[in-house]
Design a protein around this motif. Structure first.
Motif, PDB file in Angstrom:
ATOM      1  N   HIS A   2       1.055  -1.009   0.173  1.00  0.00           N
ATOM      2  CA  HIS A   2       0.561  -0.027   0.403  1.00  0.00           C
ATOM      3  C   HIS A   2       1.353   1.354  -0.066  1.00  0.00           C
ATOM      4  CE1 HIS A   2      -3.168  -2.323   1.212  1.00  0.00           C
ATOM      5  NE2 HIS A   2      -3.786  -2.076   0.784  1.00  0.00           N
ATOM      6  N   CYS A  54       3.414   2.750   2.513  1.00  0.00           N
ATOM      7  CA  CYS A  54       2.175   3.085   3.790  1.00  0.00           C
ATOM      8  C   CYS A  54       3.166   2.898   4.804  1.00  0.00           C
ATOM      9  CB  CYS A  54       0.696   3.332   3.867  1.00  0.00           C
ATOM     10  SG  CYS A  54       0.332   1.441   4.480  1.00  0.00           S
ATOM     11  N   ILE A 110      -0.673   3.748  10.794  1.00  0.00           N
ATOM     12  CA  ILE A 110      -0.568   4.480   9.568  1.00  0.00           C
ATOM     13  C   ILE A 110      -0.343   5.351   8.684  1.00  0.00           C
ATOM     14  CG2 ILE A 110      -0.991   2.792   7.072  1.00  0.00           C
ATOM     15  CD1 ILE A 110      -2.820   0.423   8.279  1.00  0.00           C
ATOM     16  N   ILE A 131      -7.412  -0.989   5.238  1.00  0.00           N
ATOM     17  CA  ILE A 131      -6.613   0.257   5.173  1.00  0.00           C
ATOM     18  C   ILE A 131      -7.710   1.547   4.585  1.00  0.00           C
ATOM     19  CG2 ILE A 131      -4.372   1.525   4.349  1.00  0.00           C
ATOM     20  CD1 ILE A 131      -2.930  -0.868   4.680  1.00  0.00           C
TER      21      ILE A 131
END
Length: 1427
Positions: free
Chosen positions: A721, A723, A734, A785
């Motif tokens: 992702h 992140c 996150i 997420i």
């Protein structure tokens, strides 16, 4: 259509190896060609070319009924068309993922297409296809596909002008084709009939037809995902639907049910349909079980004439209305309608169809005029009819019943018998729950009318329309279907400059908003939310207020892409967005997007189906009713979803995924992001986490881009992702990485687990929670997420929010901005479905006495942050109201009043800055608690109420153009010549919104600002309790218990004046005249007895007086027993006693609503209240002097008692009277005593006259003067309060009479009043003064009370909290600054230590390098020197 037979021998359906695959394909192709033989005689084949569709309009009609231009042509014959077989000929094989083929008539070897190719195109030339509707059949084999790596296969037909909707073969369909033994196969190959047909029409531009097949595999699928073998493609002209007699063919069925208008060719009824019917309209019932069709019955000898008008002006002939049961698409019941009705046409009528929820009622609508004509039509005749259908599931569906039309339905509404216009069946709330609540809404272009079809079509409401909204029948029919949701109807003006939202239940406009460059809009199913689409943007608004909740931009859309449609799905949890966007990587089909309503983030993408005009009512699985050519399908939306990488990641996660887990520490601390060209590093420092970034092109230039304060256990990156993950114990944060080194990280998720859970990472790089102290059978919950909160992890999200509140203390300014950014995105959401409390409400509910100072500073900073915009719900319940949460807690701890004041200040400021009175809803819902006289928070009531004044209107021009003036009642003897004053001539006008525009150009001369006032400020609505005397269950209103000074509010005055002008004055007049009649009866009885015959008994007169008295007393008793506490409350005690005393002084108290009378009565009451103590003192003095004088003049001093006064009375009461009247100059009892030489008597009278005449009477005059001044200043507020009581009673009377509120237009939720700028400034100045004067004293730290004997002056609570807050803010800023500087020095020290360590390591290795260089130098031979 040709029918084929398959010979009995079959090939093994196993997957062949790649070594013998080519031999298998060649043999299979020849076998298929030899074994497929037509069963029909070739002489029976003939082509059927449907006539082209002319003058079709863009789809803008009903979501429940639709005009079908493609069905306006009647087929000439029922015979199938000519079949043609085409073979694939490879023309180019591109190096990549695309192949191009041509179609030829001659035999070609089968074509093997590997799944890694992903796309193959083939083209049919224009000359090879004549006009007509074609069925497409593919001969193919999928035995070689690795189905576990295939997501789906899509086939799209691309024409010169447009692309047909994509047909998607899901992985589930592929698995059934491969594994189902019932599907006929020849050596593993099948004949697959596509569901969608191809139409070639003369209306379309000429050109070749291109077929695009996309094979979508999972992103991480193996390179060798198998292959698909293509043998041939068959095209066959067919306008009659499927041919179920061909058993060698497998039909793709991407639908729950499918309905073809011209049948499937099996039954005799289908032959009649094909030969003699021209379908014009269809409608689907609300439950999705029934389809209603409207067709014209045409003689076989007369060919059908193409229709040229969009409204389908049918020919004179017979009309056929049929009901079809589509619940079970596999049964034969689809071939025969459940019910039908036949009727004659009346001229060239344009018709429409509306069907009820359960198809029990079907309305045939006559919409002949396309546009509203200004001239009244002479002798209107209408074909409007309503048919009833009795559905019985036990009856054989192959039987057919007739639809019943009973004209007696319209006996109570004769206007419906000649009605011309559009209409729809509709539920105000809870569709399908109680069918008796279904209404019928009509619109004839001039007005909306609401009927109850289940109560003999009784008329409920009439709503005249504005000319700006009075569109044609066709447009309003679309508006009724698309924009009528719940009790709200949204209409766009003709010039499309603004949108008005109407409440059809109340018959009033509830909101109005601008519509600049808006493509389309939609309402939620309950009518409370509105979604606007403007180019690439989506904005969400509250329908009742027009307040924007949030907005988002579709990043995948370019500047040339547009949003073409929006609609709410899945119980308003998601928004389906239609666009004209195409993704080259996914094919030529149009893409749509699914947006989460709560977060306004894109969740899914989907391939847009054909024309959608209805959504199924199912919330668990969204289904769409789509129309494509002659077929109506119910399509599951999930089958058309295009899986994103995140969605595929979720699909691959199974129960065994969490077995192969790792801890968060295993994640990398460095990450290379190719899309942004940046390289990120994460370093855990002693008291923070530092994130640095560098460009790939220049890795030496590292830049510190972010620093998170706090000690964390993990700081790593999640590559899937892109992140950053920061974790400490059970807390995980996150952060989204920036795309440039100058960008900022964005906090996208904060979760906090319980003490027994920890974080882990599965093999698919998904984070999940796990409890290591229990067995592994407990369910692990994944961290999504893209969705910060779900039904499974809502508690984690709430825990993360509380953790951010605690971090606020030690956070610097930058980190606080990140916190507010995160909370600002979710502050208006409701994460926990069980509690249904917003994020702000959860923060308020978590208050504790230990963290009071923290919550004061945090809440004030949160609501004043530019990143946070809390938008209260219009209908805010008590449990969801943060202000009510604080007010309830303040009963235990009075310090919470400061938090409540922060909420109130935010609501008032936001309402006035944004010019939106809906921000005052939390305060309005709490007024009943705020104004409690014995409550601990009553000091906030005055400030809150005065904040409601002068809230400006956002759309002043619309109110000026659509208003009705509430004129006060006035006496006009020449009522026949009465003329109302203009707006600019009316002093202090009170306006309400009108459904019709105000045609008054002089309104432009009105230049004052308009302000809004909502009736929630005046009273609260409650359900009438069951009483001993009255009926139960009626709604009622109850005015807030205002104090007199709290009524000094222009908003309250405007609300009371409006109600008085509309219903209050009439109620008071009826009551006053009734009481006058009663008092006339009493006077007649008195005069009869005094001046008449004394022997007359007058029984009738006395009975009438007693009856009238009993009625008045009964009404007072009802008022008492309904609410005894309220009857004797301080607010109402005076008025109820006055009502009882009105029998003695009738006219005085009833006329308190008149200004002059109220002025007089108020001064009298004020005087009496002021001098009531004087009466006791004065009476005591009179009694004392009476006793003294009586003892002095009548007392016997000796046995002779010769000095007794003979004139002064001996009776005590007569003595009191004699002493009292001495003040008036009556000295008769003392005449002889004055002449006597009794010096004690003279001294007594001197003291008496000084006390009574000089002292007490002057004190009385002073008190009366003071009372007069006070009464003169407050009589207007008393007059307003008197009217308010009558207005309250009048409002409650309207709930008693059924139908009264529906027929009247004097019950708006908001009215408008005006004020000059100077009046506003004076009021604000007075507000500041009152807040300072009436602020309560606060306790000092030493325990003494300011103003109660302390040394300091009295200080208001507001000033105290402001000073304390300023000191705390200054202290926190200094602490944060010092901490920030110390932390920066520590970080720099740590970096320097790391650099020093590197230098020491390099220095330690330097001697060895020098020795190595010296050794290397010695081993080299010496270089000879030149001579």
């Amino acid at each position: 259509m040709n029918q084929y037979s398959l010979f009995p021998h079959h090939l093994n359906s196993s997957v062949y190896s790649s070594s013998n695959s080519s031999r298998f394909v060649d043999s299979l192709g020849s076998d298929l060609d030899m074994q497929l033989e037509p069963l029909m005689d070739k002489r029976n084949r003939r082509a059927v070319q449907p006539e082209p569709v002319r003058d079709a309009v863009p789809f803008e009609t009903s979501s429940m009924a639709i005009y079908i231009p493609g069905l306006a042509t009647t087929p000439e014959t029922s015979r199938p068309g000519t079949l043609a077989k085409w073979y694939f000929y490879m023309t180019s094989r591109q190096a990549g993922e695309k192949h191009n083929c041509d179609m030829v008539n001659g035999y070609q070897p089968p074509l093997r297409v590997y799944a890694s190719c992903q796309r193959i195109n083939w083209t049919l030339l224009d000359k090879d296809m004549s006009e007509g509707l074609y069925d497409i059949t593919l001969g193919l084999s999928i035995e070689g596909l690795m189905l576990e790596t295939i997501e789906s296969i899509s086939i799209t037909v691309v024409k010169q002008s447009h692309s047909e909707p994509t047909e998607i073969i899901t992985s589930k369909d592929l698995r059934n084709m491969k594994m189902d033994p019932a599907i006929p196969k020849v050596k593993g190959a099948i004949r697959l009939r596509l569901h969608q047909q191809v139409l070639k029409s003369s209306r379309e531009s000429k050109g070749d037809i291109k077929f695009v097949m996309d094979i979508r595999t999972f992103p991480d699928a193996k390179v060798d995902s198998g292959s698909i073998v293509l043998y041939y493609m068959e095209t066959c002209q067919n306008v009659f639907g499927d041919d179920n007699s061909d058993r060698s063919m497998t039909r793709h069925k991407p639908y729950t049910w499918s309905f073809n208008f011209y049948g499937n060719g099996e039954s005799d009824y289908d032959k009649v349909r094909r030969s003699s019917k021209s379908f014009s309209h269809i409608a689907v019932s609300g439950d999705g079980f029934y389809v209603v069709t409207l067709a014209t019955l045409v003689a076989l000898a007369i060919p059908a004439t193409p229709i040229s008008r969009a409204t389908q002006a049918t020919q004179a002939g017979l009309l056929v209305l049929e009901v079809w049961d589509v619940r079970n698409s596999s049964t034969v019941s689809r071939n025969i309608p459940c019910a039908k009705a036949t009727m004659a046409m009346a001229g060239n009528a344009s018709l429409d169809v509306a069907v009820s929820w359960s198809a029990s009622m079907i309305a045939l609508l006559d919409i002949s005029p396309i546009k509203v004509s200004p001239n009244k039509k002479e002798g209107p005749s209408s074909m409007f009819k309503v048919f009833t259908y009795q559905r019985d599931d036990n009856v054989d569906h192959r039987s057919q019943s007739r639809l019943c039309c009973n004209p007696e339905y319209f006996d109570r509404c004769p206007s419906l018998s000649t009605y011309i216009g559009n209409g729809r069946f509709h539920f105000m709330s809870s569709p399908g729950v109680d069918l008796a609540n279904e209404l019928f809404v009509t619109c004839d272009g001039k007005a909306l009318n609401v009927y109850n079809p289940f109560k003999q079509w009784s008329h409920i409401r009439h709503i005249p329309l504005d000319k700006e909204s009075s569109l044609g029948y066709y447009d309003l029919g679309a508006a009724l279907s698309k924009h009528l949701r719940g009790s709200h109807l949204a209409l766009a003006s003709r010039n499309k400059q603004h949108i008005t939202v109407w409440n059809i239940e109340k018959g009033a406009v509830v909101s109005f908003m601008d519509r600049p460059a808006t493509n389309t809009f939609a309402l939620s199913s309950d009518g409370l939310l509105m979604a606007f689409a403007r180019r690439q943007h989506i904005s969400l608004h509250y329908a009742t207020t027009g307040t924007m909740i949030g907005a988002c931009q579709l990043q995948e859309l370019t500047n040339s892409d547009l949003i073409t449609g929006v609609s709410f799905i899945e119980g308003d949890k998601r928004i389906m967005v239609e666009t004209n966007c195409k993704d080259p990587g996914l094919g030529p089909q149009y893409l749509g997007f699914i947006i989460d309503t709560t977060t306004l983030t894109v969740e899914d993408r989907y391939f847009m189906p054909s024309r959608v005009f209805f959504h199924s009512a199912s919330e668990a699985r969204e289904r769409l009713v789509c129309l494509h050519h002659y077929t109506l399908d119910l399509v599951p939306l999930e089958d058309r979803i295009v899986s994103t990488p995140a969605l595929l990641q979720k699909k691959r996660c199974d129960d065994h995924c969490t077995v192969h887990w790792s801890s968060l520490n295993s994640l990398p601390t460095a990450l290379l992001v190719p899309s942004s060209g940046l390289h990120f590093k994460a370093q855990r420092l002693p008291a923070s986490v530092a994130i640095s970034a560098s460009k790939i092109s220049n890795p030496l230039e590292e830049k510190l881009i972010f620093q998170a304060p706090g000690e964390y256990d993990t700081a790593a990156f999640l590559a899937s992702h892109s992140c950053l993950i920061v974790q400490r114990s059970s807390l995980i944060m996150i952060w989204k990485l920036p795309r440039t080194t100058s960008g900022n990280l964005q906090l996208i998720l904060v979760h906090n687990l319980g003490p027994d859970l920890d974080w882990r990472v599965c093999r698919e790089q998904r984070i999940f929670s796990h409890n290591p102290h229990v067995d592994t059978s407990e369910k692990d919950v994944y961290l999504d997420i893209e969705h910060p909160f779900t039904s499974d992890n809502s508690k984690w999200f709430v825990g993360g929010v509380m953790a951010l509140v605690q971090q606020f203390v030690d956070a610097n300014e930058t980190y606080r901005d990140h916190i507010f950014h995160y909370l600002g995105r979710h502050i208006n959401t409701y994460p926990d479905p069980e509690i249904m409390t917003s994020v702000l409400g959860l923060i308020c509910s978590a208050w504790s006495s230990d963290d009071h100072e923290l919550y004061c500073s945090f809440l004030k900073a949160l609501l004043s942050s530019p990143f946070t915009r809390w938008i209260p719900q219009p209908d805010l319940e008590k449990a969801l109201n943060p202000l009510m949460i604080f007010l309830d807690l303040s009963k235990k701890d009075a310090r919470i009043i400061a938090l409540a004041e922060i909420i109130i200040d935010y609501c008032i400021d936001a309402a006035k800055v944004s010019r939106d009175s809906s921000f005052l809803a939390p305060v309005a819902r709490s007024l009943a608690t705020l104004v409690e006289r014995k409550g601990p928070h009553s000091e906030l009531a005055l400030k809150s109420l005065r904040g409601f004044a002068h809230v400006p209107v956002s759309h002043r021009s619309y109110v000026i153009d659509h208003h009705t003036i509430s004129y006060p009642p006035e006496e006009c003897w020449k009522f026949w010549t009465r003329e109302r004053t203009k707006l600019f001539q009316t002093p202090d006008p009170i306006l309400q919104l009108s459904t019709l525009p105000k045609q008054d150009p002089s309104s432009a001369n009105f230049t004052r600002e308009l302000y809004a006032a909502n009736f929630d400020l005046l009273w609260k609505q409650r359900q009438g309790a069951k009483s001993k005397f009255g009926a139960a269950g009626n709604l009622a209103v109850e005015c807030h218990p205002f104090d007199l000074k709290e009524l000094d509010n222009p908003a309250i005055a405007a609300l009371v004046d409006y109600k008085w002008n509309t219903i209050g004055y009439r109620y008071w007049l009826v009551r006053f005249l009734s009481e006058c009649c009663y008092y006339v009866l009493v006077l007649v009885a008195i005069f009869k007895q005094v001046y008449g015959d004394h022997t007359e008994t007058l029984p009738g007169l006395f009975i009438a007086v007693i009856a009238a008295s009993a009625v008045f007393l009964f009404l007072e008793a009802v008022q008492y027993f309904n609410n005894p506490n309220r009857y004797f409350s301080p607010t109402f005690r005076t008025y109820n006693i006055a009502d009882l005393l009105a029998f003695l002084s009738p006219m005085l108290f009833e006329l308190r609503v008149v200004k002059s009378v109220c002025h007089f009565v108020t001064i009298i009451i004020q005087v009496i209240r002021t001098i009531r103590v004087f009466f006791f003192v004065f009476a005591g003095g009179i009694l004392g002097f009476t006793v003294a004088i009586l003892h002095l003049l009548r007392g016997c001093l000796n046995s002779s008692c010769s000095n007794l006064s003979k004139d002064f009375p001996t009776n005590f009461f007569e003595s009191v009277s004699a002493v009292y009247f001495v003040m008036g100059g009556r000295y008769d009892p003392f005449d002889n005593d004055f002449k006597s030489g009794n010096w004690a008597f003279h001294l007594m009278l001197i003291v008496f006259f000084f006390f009574t005449v000089i002292l007490m009477l002057n004190v009385l005059i002073a008190l009366i003067n003071l009372a007069f001044n006070n009464g003169d200043q407050t009589w207007r507020l008393t007059w307003l309060e008197n009217r308010m009581r009558y207005v309250e009673s009048a409002e409650n009377m309207t709930y008693i009479f059924p139908g009264f509120r529906e027929k009247q237009s004097c019950f708006p939720s908001t009215v408008f009043y005006s004020a000059t700028p100077q009046q506003v400034r004076n009021y604000d100045k007075e507000t500041k003064r009152l807040i300072e004067d009436f602020a309560p004293t606060v306790a000092r730290p030493d325990g003494a009370s300011k103003g109660g004997g302390g040394e300091d002056d009295i200080t208001s609570m507001q000033l105290y909290f402001e000073q304390k807050q300023a000191i705390n803010n200054l202290r926190s800023e200094l602490e944060n600054g010092i901490k920030g500087e110390l932390q920066g020095l520590r970080d720099e020290n740590a970096v320097l230590r790391a650099q020093v360590g590197d230098l020491q390591q390099q220095l330690s290795s330097l001697p060895g390098q020098i020795v190595a260089l010296l050794r290397a130098d010695k081993t080299q031979p010496p270089v000879p020197r030149p001579f």
